[in-house]
Motif scaffolding. Structure first.
Motif, PDB file in Angstrom:
ATOM      1  N   HIS A  26       0.878  -1.177   0.000  1.00  0.00           N
ATOM      2  CA  HIS A  26       0.000   0.000   0.000  1.00  0.00           C
ATOM      3  C   HIS A  26       0.906   1.215   0.000  1.00  0.00           C
ATOM      4  O   HIS A  26       1.598   1.489   0.977  1.00  0.00           O
ATOM      5  N   TYR A  35     -12.669   2.343   7.834  1.00  0.00           N
ATOM      6  CA  TYR A  35     -11.456   1.839   7.191  1.00  0.00           C
ATOM      7  C   TYR A  35     -10.895   2.884   6.222  1.00  0.00           C
ATOM      8  O   TYR A  35      -9.690   3.156   6.212  1.00  0.00           O
ATOM      9  N   ILE A  60       0.693  -5.392   3.310  1.00  0.00           N
ATOM     10  CA  ILE A  60      -0.579  -5.963   3.720  1.00  0.00           C
ATOM     11  C   ILE A  60      -0.568  -7.432   3.310  1.00  0.00           C
ATOM     12  O   ILE A  60      -0.170  -7.764   2.192  1.00  0.00           O
ATOM     13  N   ARG A 103       3.308   0.483   3.060  1.00  0.00           N
ATOM     14  CA  ARG A 103       2.931  -0.536   4.041  1.00  0.00           C
ATOM     15  C   ARG A 103       2.773  -1.877   3.349  1.00  0.00           C
ATOM     16  O   ARG A 103       2.307  -1.942   2.225  1.00  0.00           O
ATOM     17  N   THR A 150      -9.478   5.830   8.483  1.00  0.00           N
ATOM     18  CA  THR A 150      -8.362   5.499   9.374  1.00  0.00           C
ATOM     19  C   THR A 150      -7.182   4.895   8.621  1.00  0.00           C
ATOM     20  O   THR A 150      -6.070   5.409   8.685  1.00  0.00           O
ATOM     21  N   TRP A 151      -7.422   3.801   7.908  1.00  0.00           N
ATOM     22  CA  TRP A 151      -6.321   3.083   7.277  1.00  0.00           C
ATOM     23  C   TRP A 151      -5.952   3.631   5.900  1.00  0.00           C
ATOM     24  O   TRP A 151      -4.781   3.646   5.534  1.00  0.00           O
ATOM     25  N   LEU A 152      -6.937   4.068   5.150  1.00  0.00           N
ATOM     26  CA  LEU A 152      -6.643   4.598   3.814  1.00  0.00           C
ATOM     27  C   LEU A 152      -6.541   6.119   3.815  1.00  0.00           C
ATOM     28  O   LEU A 152      -6.326   6.724   2.769  1.00  0.00           O
ATOM     29  N   GLN A 153      -6.699   6.726   4.968  1.00  0.00           N
ATOM     30  CA  GLN A 153      -6.485   8.156   5.182  1.00  0.00           C
ATOM     31  C   GLN A 153      -7.160   9.010   4.109  1.00  0.00           C
ATOM     32  O   GLN A 153      -6.521   9.811   3.429  1.00  0.00           O
TER      33      GLN A 153
END
Length: 195
Positions: free
Chosen positions: A97, A124, A108, A106, A127-130
């Motif tokens: 990612h 998601y 995954i 990152r 938070t994770w994909l901003q």
């Protein structure tokens, strides 16, 4: 099998591309199935995550990164991130990612069904994909097309500030090429210096 509640199709991925990838030993069948069933297009109500034709960005990977052996892009975001599958010597390989805008890559685990199931989950995405200023960017500049994205001007690693008023909209490949010219290529392998 990937299932999306809201999806806006753009175009099919050419069968020649799919046949070539399907014949590649170890290439994830989940990705070939994703492209065959959904083609390219926008996932979710805001289209933040996009399924892309791998042939669109694959030729650019070695311009943007080092350590790109076997890397195949399959998703992009409206903020200029990429998801790239790459063999790494383990069964199933790894998903990289790439969050270019903040200079982070990152790893995954290649659990595609789990990843696909989260791509419409607001928590998601935020938070994770901003997802950040994406919604405000749409209000100001309109939704980026499939191969476009928002980017901050100046780029964040060059002193830019994350705020909707600092977003521009443009071709993702061009903005990543400009970013690379200014910042240099990064290793596609997290924690490894370019070499």
């Amino acid at each position: 099998m990937a299932t999306f509640t809201t999806y806006r199709a753009a175009a099919p991925v050419p069968e020649q591309t799919l046949a070539s990838l399907a014949a590649w030993q170890g290439f994830p069948t989940e990705l070939v199935t994703l492209w065959r069933e959904w083609g390219t297009g926008f996932i979710g109500e805001d289209g933040y995550v996009r399924i892309i034709d791998p042939a669109k960005y694959q030729p650019y990977l070695s311009e943007w990164f080092t350590d790109t052996q076997g890397a195949i892009p399959f998703l992009a975001t409206g903020m200029g991130d990429l998801f790239v599958w790459q063999p790494d010597g383990t069964p199933g390989g790894v998903i990289r990612h790439v969050l270019y805008r903040i200079g982070e890559i990152r790893n995954i685990a290649p659990q595609f069904e789990t990843l696909f199931s989260f791509l419409e989950d607001p928590r998601y995405l935020d938070t994770w994909l901003q997802r950040g200023d994406y919604t405000a960017g749409i209000a100001r500049l309109g939704q980026p097309e499939l191969y476009e994205a928002f980017f901050y001007a100046p780029f964040l690693p060059l002193g830019g500030t994350p705020h909707p008023s600092h977003l521009n909209r443009g071709d993702l490949a061009v903005s990543l090429s400009v970013f690379t010219q200014m910042m240099g290529r990064a290793s596609l392998i997290p924690g490894q210096a370019p070499g």
